[in-house]
Write a protein that holds these residues in place. Structure first.
Motif, PDB file in Angstrom:
ATOM      1  N   UNK A 163      71.888  38.601  18.653  1.00  0.00           N
ATOM      2  CA  UNK A 163      71.122  38.256  17.458  1.00  0.00           C
ATOM      3  C   UNK A 163      72.030  38.143  16.239  1.00  0.00           C
ATOM      4  N   UNK A 164      73.072  38.969  16.168  1.00  0.00           N
ATOM      5  CA  UNK A 164      74.007  38.898  15.052  1.00  0.00           C
ATOM      6  C   UNK A 164      74.723  37.559  15.032  1.00  0.00           C
ATOM      7  N   UNK A 165      75.181  37.117  16.197  1.00  0.00           N
ATOM      8  CA  UNK A 165      75.840  35.803  16.279  1.00  0.00           C
ATOM      9  C   UNK A 165      74.864  34.703  15.889  1.00  0.00           C
ATOM     10  N   UNK A 166      73.630  34.837  16.327  1.00  0.00           N
ATOM     11  CA  UNK A 166      72.615  33.829  16.008  1.00  0.00           C
ATOM     12  C   UNK A 166      72.336  33.789  14.503  1.00  0.00           C
ATOM     13  N   UNK A 215      82.132  34.108  14.299  1.00  0.00           N
ATOM     14  CA  UNK A 215      80.914  34.915  14.284  1.00  0.00           C
ATOM     15  C   UNK A 215      81.057  36.118  15.201  1.00  0.00           C
ATOM     16  N   UNK A 216      81.640  35.904  16.387  1.00  0.00           N
ATOM     17  CA  UNK A 216      81.790  37.023  17.318  1.00  0.00           C
ATOM     18  C   UNK A 216      82.778  38.058  16.788  1.00  0.00           C
ATOM     19  N   UNK A 217      83.785  37.624  16.043  1.00  0.00           N
ATOM     20  CA  UNK A 217      84.705  38.583  15.426  1.00  0.00           C
ATOM     21  C   UNK A 217      83.983  39.410  14.351  1.00  0.00           C
ATOM     22  N   UNK A 218      83.183  38.721  13.550  1.00  0.00           N
ATOM     23  CA  UNK A 218      82.483  39.410  12.460  1.00  0.00           C
ATOM     24  C   UNK A 218      81.509  40.451  13.004  1.00  0.00           C
ATOM     25  N   UNK A 219      80.852  40.132  14.125  1.00  0.00           N
ATOM     26  CA  UNK A 219      79.854  41.071  14.667  1.00  0.00           C
ATOM     27  C   UNK A 219      80.488  42.380  15.129  1.00  0.00           C
ATOM     28  N   UNK A 220      81.813  42.378  15.357  1.00  0.00           N
ATOM     29  CA  UNK A 220      82.461  43.586  15.849  1.00  0.00           C
ATOM     30  C   UNK A 220      82.532  44.687  14.792  1.00  0.00           C
ATOM     31  N   UNK A 221      82.412  44.316  13.491  1.00  0.00           N
ATOM     32  CA  UNK A 221      82.564  45.344  12.461  1.00  0.00           C
ATOM     33  C   UNK A 221      81.433  45.357  11.420  1.00  0.00           C
ATOM     34  N   UNK A 222      80.389  44.578  11.642  1.00  0.00           N
ATOM     35  CA  UNK A 222      79.264  44.592  10.699  1.00  0.00           C
ATOM     36  C   UNK A 222      78.112  45.458  11.189  1.00  0.00           C
ATOM     37  N   UNK A 234      75.004  38.589   6.391  1.00  0.00           N
ATOM     38  CA  UNK A 234      74.789  37.503   5.430  1.00  0.00           C
ATOM     39  C   UNK A 234      75.909  37.480   4.393  1.00  0.00           C
ATOM     40  N   UNK A 235      76.313  38.661   3.910  1.00  0.00           N
ATOM     41  CA  UNK A 235      77.424  38.710   2.964  1.00  0.00           C
ATOM     42  C   UNK A 235      78.723  38.224   3.611  1.00  0.00           C
ATOM     43  N   UNK A 236      78.935  38.614   4.864  1.00  0.00           N
ATOM     44  CA  UNK A 236      80.130  38.166   5.567  1.00  0.00           C
ATOM     45  C   UNK A 236      80.132  36.650   5.726  1.00  0.00           C
ATOM     46  N   UNK A 237      78.967  36.069   5.982  1.00  0.00           N
ATOM     47  CA  UNK A 237      78.878  34.608   6.091  1.00  0.00           C
ATOM     48  C   UNK A 237      79.260  33.949   4.774  1.00  0.00           C
ATOM     49  N   UNK A 238      78.770  34.499   3.653  1.00  0.00           N
ATOM     50  CA  UNK A 238      79.131  33.942   2.358  1.00  0.00           C
ATOM     51  C   UNK A 238      80.614  34.048   2.084  1.00  0.00           C
ATOM     52  N   UNK A 239      81.194  35.209   2.401  1.00  0.00           N
ATOM     53  CA  UNK A 239      82.625  35.386   2.195  1.00  0.00           C
ATOM     54  C   UNK A 239      83.426  34.457   3.106  1.00  0.00           C
ATOM     55  N   UNK A 281      88.086  33.241   6.370  1.00  0.00           N
ATOM     56  CA  UNK A 281      88.234  34.364   7.298  1.00  0.00           C
ATOM     57  C   UNK A 281      87.911  35.652   6.537  1.00  0.00           C
ATOM     58  N   UNK A 282      87.280  36.589   7.210  1.00  0.00           N
ATOM     59  CA  UNK A 282      86.945  37.864   6.584  1.00  0.00           C
ATOM     60  C   UNK A 282      87.368  38.982   7.529  1.00  0.00           C
ATOM     61  N   UNK A 283      88.271  39.850   7.047  1.00  0.00           N
ATOM     62  CA  UNK A 283      88.716  40.974   7.865  1.00  0.00           C
ATOM     63  C   UNK A 283      88.019  42.249   7.406  1.00  0.00           C
TER      64      UNK A 283
END
Length: 657
Positions: free
Chosen positions: A173-176, A188-195, A203-208, A214-216
């Motif tokens: 669902x996070x990836x979706x 998206x799969x990288x972001x889901x590992x730490x959100x 949503x904030x990570x998507x904006x960044x 890229x957002x680390x």
């Protein structure tokens, strides 16, 4: 019961048969990722197959409670139901305010109460007094951060209420959700590992991501994401609008119109704010999500601190102008702008999640008396107790989350002090004598008692702040010029507050009660009263020195208009001439009537300004809402016109002497 996240309902994922592209956009906007089971549960409640009237949704900040409520509201409207949305951040934490927000709820309405943690201390009154009066087919959905208290599962509520705990979104669902915001599958799969499955963080990570590619992950994830999301060259109006929303308790188009640069598109800025994923909108009010308000404020003040201070001052200026138009509740919004710990401790309602202000109820007197006597204040209580029995309208009680009294305040004013109780209260009588002698008018409130029984820690002071603001809202003097605040001399925090507020000790009120020295402070709020005093406190924190002109100004004219029916008030006004109360008062009325007749032109807008001013002040009886309806304008427009009209009248009177 815990309901975990699931996939997307088939009915929402199916191909759209919408008639227009706009219809399809609306459908996509309504689509909620990962909450199919919760939405299906709500559908069952609407359909009556789950015999429950109250749905209690809880989960941590950013988990998607508001999003779920909005999707549920859309479902309710599709089902032909009327909806009522209440944001707890925009109402005062007193039972009367919540009851007023639910006034007029009719059959088949679905009520959504978001941000309940802000007023959770009022849960008992909500259960016992407010909700039981609603029609039997009304559905109420309440969302808050904390797990519902045990009262929701006793006394019959277990058969009426149903609890849903929102869990983190699954990785799928996070990836979706990230895909919904345009993030490709790999990032998206990288972001889901730490959100951690937080919809807000996603949503904030998507904006960044869209701004930086890229957002680390970093420590303090929400703060980092807000910093990255706001680190963009928006135009000045957008920056200013976001800064206003970050510092103000609540933001409206009217507030933006008053705080932004002249000529700015306030309506457009409001729409832009309302479209941000971390901004909540209820009608004509927007507020930042609690989890991002402080990071946004820190980000903006860190990047342009001088501009943030300038806008905070403009917000204070606008709120003060509104208070002069009779909006008494503005004191809570002005207090929200203060940063001084000494002043916030006694002015702000930061503790509304734990405490709320209420009237005195059966059993309170015994509880409070036992608590005070047990702490060695039996003599003090013996003088205070008759007010609780014989003059309850002068008593405000602070309650905790289970409804137990944890403090109280007693207020007195020269014009309404209960003589039967004062006969046995020499200290109260002396306070009023000092008030009448030192203050020279009835515009004074005596805080006869202000007692906090929560334990005395700094955090617990919020119960005292709630009592203080409740008294300011309820006392018969709506904007007092003076206050008298007695206190036991060992109460260091209250000393600090009185000194920070400009108070001075009144030696003739020094006494000893229960073996402890008592003193009292006289606080002179100045000619503009408490409202101007709060405004000035904010300005001084910002490094601005408040100015008060000795010549006739807009405040003088507004004061005269507000006092139009009261001869004794008009007789003391700087515009008054002649001898005797009636003669002096009528001289002011004549000047105001003549000014209103001459200050405006013949055009339609000019006539509207004259009409707004005349109906509000010279033709008493109609409420602001009624005047706005009679002129076919919104309430926000009405207040803008009224402010403009008062200013025009002041200019005319100053120019003509």
């Amino acid at each position: 019961m815990t309901i975990s996240a699931g996939g997307i309902p088939a009915r929402r994922a199916a191909a759209s048969n919408a008639a227009t592209i706009g219809d399809r956009l609306a459908e996509r906007d309504d689509r909620l990722v990962g909450r199919s089971r919760e939405l299906e549960l709500f559908d069952r409640i609407l359909a009556g197959t789950l015999d429950r009237n109250v749905l209690l949704v809880h989960g941590p900040g950013g988990i998607g409670k508001t999003g779920l409520l909005r999707a549920s509201a859309a479902a309710a409207r599709r089902a032909g139901r009327t909806t009522r949305w209440i944001d707890a951040r925009t109402i005062d934490p007193i039972p009367a305010a919540l009851a007023a927000a639910l006034e007029g709820v009719g059959p088949r309405t679905v009520v959504f109460l978001d941000g309940f943690e802000r007023i959770a201390a009022g849960a008992r009154e909500l259960r016992e007094e407010v909700l039981p009066r609603l029609p039997g087919d009304v559905v109420v959905v309440i969302a808050g951060r904390s797990r519902p208290d045990p009262g929701w599962f006793s006394g019959g509520w277990a058969q009426v209420a149903f609890t849903v705990e929102l869990a983190e979104l699954s990785e799928k669902s996070s990836v979706e959700l990230l895909a919904e915001h345009g993030v490709p599958d790999g990032p998206a799969r990288e972001i889901t590992q730490w959100t951690a499955g937080s919809p807000l963080a996603l949503v904030l990570a998507a904006g960044a991501f869209h701004r930086h590619g890229r957002v680390a992950p970093e420590p303090g994830i929400l703060t980092t994401l807000v910093r990255l999301t706001t680190a963009v060259e928006w135009d000045d109006t957008q920056f200013d609008a976001l800064a206003v929303c970050a510092v103000a308790r609540r933001t409206t188009p009217d507030l933006l119109d008053g705080a932004l640069e002249p000529g700015s598109d306030a309506e457009g800025a409001f729409g832009w704010l309302a479209g941000l994923p971390w901004v909540d909108r209820v009608g004509t009010t927007v507020t930042l999500h609690d989890a991002v308000r402080e990071p946004v404020r820190e980000s903006l003040s860190g990047s342009r601190p001088a501009r943030e201070r300038e806008l905070r001052g403009r917000v204070a200026d606008h709120l003060y102008r509104r208070s002069l138009l009779g909006d008494r509740s503005i004191i809570t919004d002005l207090a929200h702008l203060l940063r001084s710990p000494e002043l916030r401790w006694a002015y702000c309602w930061d503790g509304s999640a734990r405490y709320h202000a209420d009237r005195i109820r059966s059993g309170d007197t015994a509880v409070l008396g036992t608590a005070l006597a047990g702490r060695g204040y039996g003599e003090w209580w013996s003088a205070s107790e008759p007010y609780h029995r014989l003059a309850p309208r002068h008593v405000v009680v602070a309650r905790d989350g289970v409804g137990a009294p944890v403090g109280y305040a007693i207020w007195l004013t020269p014009g309404s002090a209960p003589s039967s109780v004062l006969a046995g209260d020499p200290f109260g009588r002396e306070c009023l004598r000092v008030a009448e002698r030192a203050c020279g008018s009835g515009e004074v409130v005596v805080w006869r008692d202000s007692v906090d029984l929560t334990g005395g820690t700094p955090a617990d002071g919020s119960a005292l702040a709630m009592l203080n603001v409740a008294v300011a809202l309820r006392a018969d003097v709506p904007n007092p010029r003076h206050a008298i605040v007695p206190l036991f001399q060992h109460n260091q925090r209250l000393h600090e507050f009185c000194l920070a507020a400009g108070g001075t000790v009144v030696p003739e009120l020094d006494t000893v009660v229960d073996g402890r020295p008592v003193c009292a402070y006289l606080i002179d709020y100045g000619p503009g009263g408490l409202h101007a005093h709060q405004h000035d406190l904010v300005l001084r924190e910002l490094g601005r020195l408040p100015t008060r002109s000795s010549a006739l100004n807009v405040d003088d004219v507004r004061t005269a208009l507000e006092s139009f029916p009261v001869a004794t008030e008009l007789a003391r006004h700087p515009m008054a001439a002649g001898v005797g109360v009636d003669t002096r008062a009528e001289s002011v009325r004549t000047a105001l009537r003549s000014g209103v007749a001459a200050a405006f032109g013949a055009g339609a807008r000019e006539q509207q300004l004259r009409s707004v001013l005349s109906q509000r002040y010279l033709e008493p009886g109609a409420t602001s809402a009624a005047i706005a309806r009679s002129l076919a304008i919104s309430k926000a427009t009405y207040f803008r016109r009224l402010t403009e009209a008062v200013g025009r009248l002041a200019e005319h009177l100053a120019a003509t002497g």
